[in-house]
Each structure stands twice: as structure tokens, then as C-alpha cells.
Design a protein around this motif. Sequence first.
Motif, PDB file in Angstrom:
ATOM      1  N   VAL A  31       0.840  -1.202   0.000  1.00  0.00           N
ATOM      2  CA  VAL A  31       0.000   0.000   0.000  1.00  0.00           C
ATOM      3  C   VAL A  31       0.873   1.250   0.000  1.00  0.00           C
ATOM      4  O   VAL A  31       0.664   2.180  -0.782  1.00  0.00           O
ATOM      5  CB  VAL A  31      -0.953  -0.014   1.217  1.00  0.00           C
ATOM      6  CG1 VAL A  31      -1.608   1.349   1.385  1.00  0.00           C
ATOM      7  CG2 VAL A  31      -2.011  -1.087   1.046  1.00  0.00           C
ATOM      8  N   SER A  32       1.897   1.261   0.854  1.00  0.00           N
ATOM      9  CA  SER A  32       2.703   2.481   0.927  1.00  0.00           C
ATOM     10  C   SER A  32       3.568   2.657  -0.312  1.00  0.00           C
ATOM     11  O   SER A  32       3.859   3.781  -0.710  1.00  0.00           O
ATOM     12  CB  SER A  32       3.548   2.512   2.202  1.00  0.00           C
ATOM     13  OG  SER A  32       4.259   1.324   2.344  1.00  0.00           O
ATOM     14  N   ILE A  33       3.961   1.556  -0.942  1.00  0.00           N
ATOM     15  CA  ILE A  33       4.709   1.692  -2.205  1.00  0.00           C
ATOM     16  C   ILE A  33       3.820   2.346  -3.253  1.00  0.00           C
ATOM     17  O   ILE A  33       4.238   3.259  -3.965  1.00  0.00           O
ATOM     18  CB  ILE A  33       5.216   0.316  -2.695  1.00  0.00           C
ATOM     19  CG1 ILE A  33       6.385  -0.142  -1.838  1.00  0.00           C
ATOM     20  CG2 ILE A  33       5.652   0.397  -4.155  1.00  0.00           C
ATOM     21  CD1 ILE A  33       6.859  -1.533  -2.141  1.00  0.00           C
ATOM     22  N   MET A  34       2.559   1.893  -3.320  1.00  0.00           N
ATOM     23  CA  MET A  34       1.661   2.461  -4.330  1.00  0.00           C
ATOM     24  C   MET A  34       1.428   3.945  -4.061  1.00  0.00           C
ATOM     25  O   MET A  34       1.385   4.756  -4.989  1.00  0.00           O
ATOM     26  CB  MET A  34       0.337   1.695  -4.360  1.00  0.00           C
ATOM     27  CG  MET A  34       0.494   0.329  -5.001  1.00  0.00           C
ATOM     28  SD  MET A  34      -1.010  -0.646  -4.957  1.00  0.00           S
ATOM     29  CE  MET A  34      -1.858  -0.050  -6.403  1.00  0.00           C
ATOM     30  N   VAL A  35       1.300   4.295  -2.780  1.00  0.00           N
ATOM     31  CA  VAL A  35       1.063   5.707  -2.451  1.00  0.00           C
ATOM     32  C   VAL A  35       2.290   6.552  -2.804  1.00  0.00           C
ATOM     33  O   VAL A  35       2.171   7.638  -3.364  1.00  0.00           O
ATOM     34  CB  VAL A  35       0.709   5.853  -0.952  1.00  0.00           C
ATOM     35  CG1 VAL A  35       0.806   7.304  -0.509  1.00  0.00           C
ATOM     36  CG2 VAL A  35      -0.684   5.322  -0.701  1.00  0.00           C
ATOM     37  N   SER A  36       3.480   6.023  -2.525  1.00  0.00           N
ATOM     38  CA  SER A  36       4.649   6.865  -2.777  1.00  0.00           C
ATOM     39  C   SER A  36       5.002   6.889  -4.265  1.00  0.00           C
ATOM     40  O   SER A  36       5.688   7.800  -4.717  1.00  0.00           O
ATOM     41  CB  SER A  36       5.820   6.404  -1.927  1.00  0.00           C
ATOM     42  OG  SER A  36       6.559   5.426  -2.586  1.00  0.00           O
ATOM     43  N   ALA A  37       4.510   5.904  -5.039  1.00  0.00           N
ATOM     44  CA  ALA A  37       4.812   5.896  -6.471  1.00  0.00           C
ATOM     45  C   ALA A  37       3.855   6.786  -7.266  1.00  0.00           C
ATOM     46  O   ALA A  37       4.225   7.285  -8.332  1.00  0.00           O
ATOM     47  CB  ALA A  37       4.738   4.465  -7.002  1.00  0.00           C
ATOM     48  N   THR A  38       2.650   6.993  -6.740  1.00  0.00           N
ATOM     49  CA  THR A  38       1.609   7.657  -7.544  1.00  0.00           C
ATOM     50  C   THR A  38       1.979   9.072  -8.036  1.00  0.00           C
ATOM     51  O   THR A  38       1.774   9.364  -9.214  1.00  0.00           O
ATOM     52  CB  THR A  38       0.285   7.665  -6.767  1.00  0.00           C
ATOM     53  OG1 THR A  38      -0.077   6.307  -6.522  1.00  0.00           O
ATOM     54  CG2 THR A  38      -0.812   8.354  -7.529  1.00  0.00           C
ATOM     55  N   PRO A  39       2.537   9.944  -7.169  1.00  0.00           N
ATOM     56  CA  PRO A  39       2.866  11.283  -7.690  1.00  0.00           C
ATOM     57  C   PRO A  39       3.859  11.228  -8.847  1.00  0.00           C
ATOM     58  O   PRO A  39       3.692  11.940  -9.848  1.00  0.00           O
ATOM     59  CB  PRO A  39       3.485  12.009  -6.494  1.00  0.00           C
ATOM     60  CG  PRO A  39       3.468  11.094  -5.362  1.00  0.00           C
ATOM     61  CD  PRO A  39       2.819   9.821  -5.738  1.00  0.00           C
ATOM     62  N   ILE A  40       4.868  10.377  -8.720  1.00  0.00           N
ATOM     63  CA  ILE A  40       5.881  10.297  -9.772  1.00  0.00           C
ATOM     64  C   ILE A  40       5.279   9.681 -11.027  1.00  0.00           C
ATOM     65  O   ILE A  40       5.579  10.088 -12.151  1.00  0.00           O
ATOM     66  CB  ILE A  40       7.077   9.481  -9.274  1.00  0.00           C
ATOM     67  CG1 ILE A  40       7.628  10.094  -8.005  1.00  0.00           C
ATOM     68  CG2 ILE A  40       8.165   9.414 -10.315  1.00  0.00           C
ATOM     69  CD1 ILE A  40       8.578   9.191  -7.295  1.00  0.00           C
ATOM     70  N   LEU A  41       4.401   8.694 -10.812  1.00  0.00           N
ATOM     71  CA  LEU A  41       3.754   8.055 -11.954  1.00  0.00           C
ATOM     72  C   LEU A  41       2.949   9.076 -12.746  1.00  0.00           C
ATOM     73  O   LEU A  41       3.040   9.154 -13.980  1.00  0.00           O
ATOM     74  CB  LEU A  41       2.847   6.924 -11.455  1.00  0.00           C
ATOM     75  CG  LEU A  41       2.053   6.187 -12.520  1.00  0.00           C
ATOM     76  CD1 LEU A  41       2.997   5.523 -13.505  1.00  0.00           C
ATOM     77  CD2 LEU A  41       1.151   5.148 -11.896  1.00  0.00           C
ATOM     78  N   LEU A  42       2.163   9.902 -12.029  1.00  0.00           N
ATOM     79  CA  LEU A  42       1.338  10.908 -12.706  1.00  0.00           C
ATOM     80  C   LEU A  42       2.209  11.879 -13.490  1.00  0.00           C
ATOM     81  O   LEU A  42       1.969  12.154 -14.665  1.00  0.00           O
ATOM     82  CB  LEU A  42       0.502  11.668 -11.669  1.00  0.00           C
ATOM     83  CG  LEU A  42      -0.729  10.935 -11.139  1.00  0.00           C
ATOM     84  CD1 LEU A  42      -1.241  11.601  -9.878  1.00  0.00           C
ATOM     85  CD2 LEU A  42      -1.814  10.900 -12.205  1.00  0.00           C
ATOM     86  N   ALA A  43       3.252  12.406 -12.827  1.00  0.00           N
ATOM     87  CA  ALA A  43       4.092  13.399 -13.496  1.00  0.00           C
ATOM     88  C   ALA A  43       4.820  12.762 -14.685  1.00  0.00           C
ATOM     89  O   ALA A  43       4.942  13.374 -15.747  1.00  0.00           O
ATOM     90  CB  ALA A  43       5.097  13.983 -12.502  1.00  0.00           C
TER      91      ALA A  43
END
Lengths: 361, 302
Positions: free
Chosen positions: B8-20
Motif C-alpha cells: 500500500v505504501s509503495i503504491m502511495v509513494s509511487a503515484t505522484p511520480i507516476l502521474l508526473a
Amino acid sequence: MIRLERRPEPSRLWTGVTPVLAVLLTMIVGGIMFAALGKPPLEAIRTIFWDPLFHPQFAGYSRPQLLVKAGPLILIAIGLSIGFRAGIWNIGAEGQYIMGAVCGAAVGLAFYPADSALLFPLMVVAGALGGWAWAMIPAVLRTKFGTNEILVSLMLVYVAENILASASSGWLRNPEGQGFPGSRNFKQWPAVFNDELVAGTGMHWGVVAAFIAVIAAYVLMARHIQGYNVRLTGEAPRAARFAGVSPVRIVFLCLGISGALAGAAGLFEVTGPAGQVSIDFGSGYGFTAIIVAFLGRLNPFGILLAGLLMALTYIGGELAQLMLGLPGASIQLFQGMLLFFLLATDVFTNYRLRFARRETA
Amino acid sequence: MDPVLLVVSIMVSATPILLAAIGEMVVEKSGVLNLGVEGMMITGAVMGFAIAVGTGSPLLGFAGAAVAGAALSLCFGVLTQYLLSNQVATGLGLTLVGLGLSALIGSNYEGQRAPSLGRLDIPLLGDIPVLGRMLFSHDVMVYASLALVAAVWAFLRLTRAGLILRAVGEDHESAHALGYKVVRIRLAAIAFGGACAGLGGAYVSLVRVPQWTEGMTAGAGWIALAIVVFASWRALGVLIGAYLFGGVTVIQLNLQAAGTTLPVEILSMSPYLITILVLVIISARGVHGAPGSLGRSFHASS
């Protein structure tokens, strides 16, 4: 119908006019911004650009600050401009600046409390080497593996900030500092304190180095074969290769010079105005120097003027914070806008406007 | 460490970078190199935060962040596409402007808390014992980011518009000769990239932290740029890169919390070092898939 037409050669007139135009536009838009923040716009502009030099009460303090702030900006920007001319984008000068300060300070502190006259020059060399070594990382990676130097040099800024943090709270911490972070204060160590050379001017060794760098860069770029090779590589890479200019050498030359100058700037700062290695030592000079390099048209004497102007906005910004309660960040935005307007008006250097009626088919 | 929490925390920390990164990939596919991702992210972060605090609605915050990111990116677009300024310099300028602007706007919001974005439990799938909590019980932006990756993949790969965008990026002279509006297509791509970066920034300030502090994106925009290179300009690669990076960040933070013998500084610098290492490995293999006209200005001479 307005159309852009490429000039056969960049206009000399516009090369000089665009920075002035950009400053004027920044003042206008900045004034509107200050008005929006509820501050008197004219007074804010005057506080930033005029009062640091001529205010009867504050000028005595802020005038010397001009050279103190301009010194590192000019020194770093001169190095960057050589690389930018060759199309080599070192944007990690902030990291090289920090590493220069840490390396130079570490060498100096190893000899504490020696008072040899040779120690300060040794520290300057160590600082320049520290910055040089940090810039060699992107240089080696670019020439060996073709890795993008923009991203690598920038990532290394964050690495350098962590090294700075560990130095100031760990291995360079003042043993007599009651456990507070931060190294010994160089201001209390006369042998290496980079003091004002003439009292009340703000002139320290770093400012002297900046002036020497301006002249040396002018000689290099305008009179020396390596400077010619750098310009050729930037303007016509293919022609440069046919002429036997080694791209690898140019990368090492440009990143090496800019790294060494940024490192030296860091050392002059840490032994002088900053006084010690501390966690908030990195103050963004490495990034602002990018603006200075462009505002000075990548020309050494232009950079000298641009560095002084940018230093003025720093001091004026602090003054405006004090006098008008202007947020500190607004000056950062002000500097960024300056670069934006410069890049926007630069179109007139290479293109001319043509007003033509739309032709009917 | 609980594996469910870890994922869960990996997905949360990856999301901003993924979007950008997915936005920047589209921009680069159209042949434009926008180095201002960091500036647009941080502007999105502060605008999203301010709007969410003001209205009480995180979703409005995300929308505002996207608009702010797109508006800022269009400044870059006008400069590089109409005034033909150097893309590298303008992108850097955009980052500096964004950092200043966000600090200015955000100074009133330090220390406040944002309204939280509720979790979206997907019915049925969310009830699966372990996997349900791990993969199907996130906030809506995590799913939106994954959907966006799929949409970008489909757009570039399957649609005619995507083909035109790629053609503009590969060879703008030819695309112009075929009658495509190079500048307009690029402006659209730039605005899309700006909106994505704004969303990514807002995710940092509204979900990941969730607070506003100056300079809080801490280089995430630059890492997004690196991930596009890592991904060789492919949507799936961006997804893998962002999640790998999210993994490194989370593991590094957990090690810090667990108090290993490794110094904190070594751990905090590890994501950046690993990014450099990955860039080196990718470039040592030879760069594949960089659009042909990437970073070059286009000026129709006639």
C-alpha cells in the motif's frame, strides 16, 4: 498577420537590449504582483532596486553586501556559461558548491589550530578540487555511457545536501560546540578567515577570484583556441567533429571548469560570510547562477553586470521583507520571472517581426 | 513488516511520480523536452492544497492543481513554441518560477491540515482476504493514475491522433509538410503534461504527506524525468519505473524508522543514487526510443 523571419545573423543591438527589456518587464509585472499582495508597487520596486545602494540609513550596511552576494554568483555563473556555450548543461552547480565547501573545510579543519599562511590557499585548492571531482561524475558518465548530464548533475545536488547534513551533524561537527550541529567557526580562526580585504567594501578573496574569473573567461572564450572549440561545439557540433575537436575533451573541460569554480565559490563562502559548515549552508546560489549566466548573455562582462543586479535583488528583497513585510519567496519568483522575460524577449535577437497582410489564395 | 502495508505504501509513494512521468512522456513523445516538471508539480501541490483547504473538497483541489499545472506549462509552451526559446533554459526557468510562486502562495498554509481523500473500497474485489486490502482499497487517485497510464498507452498505440502526435515528435518537418499543425499539437501535449504534473504534486500535498511545506516535492519532478528515460518512452515502462522507485523510497524510509546501523544520510540519498545508477545502466545499453525531434525548436520557414 505577424510573422517571424529568421535574421541572417543574431542582432547585436537586441543582444544588448533584451536584458534591459527583461528587467523593465519584470519590474512592471512584479509591481502588479506586489499590488496584488496589497503592497505599494512603486515603493516595493524602489526598495528592491534603489534603497540598498542609496538609502541614507540602510545603504551603509547593504552596499558591502552587494559584492558579498555577487561574488559567488559571478564565480559560479562564469563556469556555467562556458558549458552552456558548448551545449553542456551542468545544472548541479549547487551540489558542486556544497562539495567544495565541505572538502575545503575538511582539509582546513584537519590542521586546526595551525596558523600557517599556506593553509588558506591549500583550502582553496581543496575546495576547487572538491567541486571539480563532483562535476567529474556527470562528465565521466556522459562520456563513457552517454548518460544525460542534466539529470545526473541535478540528482547529485540532493546527494551533496545529504553529505552536508552528515558533515555538519557528524564528522565535521565542532567538538567544542556542546553537541550543536555545525563545524568550528572560521571567523574565530584568523589564519583561515576569509575576511574583508578592505573594511566596509564587502570585498573578500572570493570576489577577487570572481573578477579574475571574468577576465580569464573572456581571454579563454575570445582569444584562446579551446574557447573557440567550445563555441564551435555548441554552434555546429558536426563541424567541430570534422575539425578534429574531441567532444569528450570539451565535456571534461566545461564540466571541470564549472565544477572547480563552483567548488571554490563554496569554499570562499564557508570561510567568509557563512563562517561554518552548517546544515543550511546551501542557499541556492548554484541555481540562481543559472539565471545570472543567461541574463549576462553567457558573456563574461555581461555576467559581471548580471551578477551585481541579481545580488541587488537579493539584498533589496531582504530589505523589502523588513520594511514592507513582503514575503521572502516573492523575490525568488521575481528572479524566476526575470529569466522568463529574458528568454521571451530573446526572440528578437534571432528573428525579426514582419507585418504582412494575409495573402488571398 | 506487514506485506499488505508495504505494498500500500509503495503504491502511495509511487503515484505522484507516476502521474508526473506519464504526462511528461506524452510531452516528450510530441518532441518537446519540458524540464519544468518539478516547478509544475510544486505549483500543483500548493494550489491543490490551498483549494482543498478553502473548499473542503480534495477532489476540487486536484482539479485546481491540474488547471494550475496546465496554465504554468502553457507559459513554457508559448515561450518555446511561439517565441522559439531554448527548451532546456525555459524548462529550468519554469522550475525556478514554480518554486518561487509556490513558496509565495504557500506561506499562509504552513502547518494546516488538508481534508483527507476517502478510500474507495471496490465492492467484491475489496473483500478478497489479503489482496483486497492490498490492491483494491486505495484512494481514487491511485486508480485514476493507473487508468491514465492505460489510456495514454491506448491513445499513443491505437488511435489516429496518437499516431499524429508521435509523428510530430519523430520528425516535425515531415509532419508539417503533411499538413499537421505542429505547434498546436505540441501545445496540447504540453498542457496535458502540465496537468498531470499538477495532479502529481497535489497527491504529495493532499495524500502522501498530507501538509504543505516549502519545497516539499524534493526533486520528484526530476525523478519523473529520469523515469521517462528509464522507460524508453513507453507507458508500461513508466509504470514499472515509478513503482520501482516508490519501492526504493518506502524501503529506505522503513529502514530509517527501524534504526539500522546505516547512517540516515546514506539512506536518504539512496533514491537519488539509484536513479543515477539506473540512468547509467539504461544509457550504457544505448538509448532506445527517444523521439527524433526531442528538444528541437520548430519554426515553419514558409
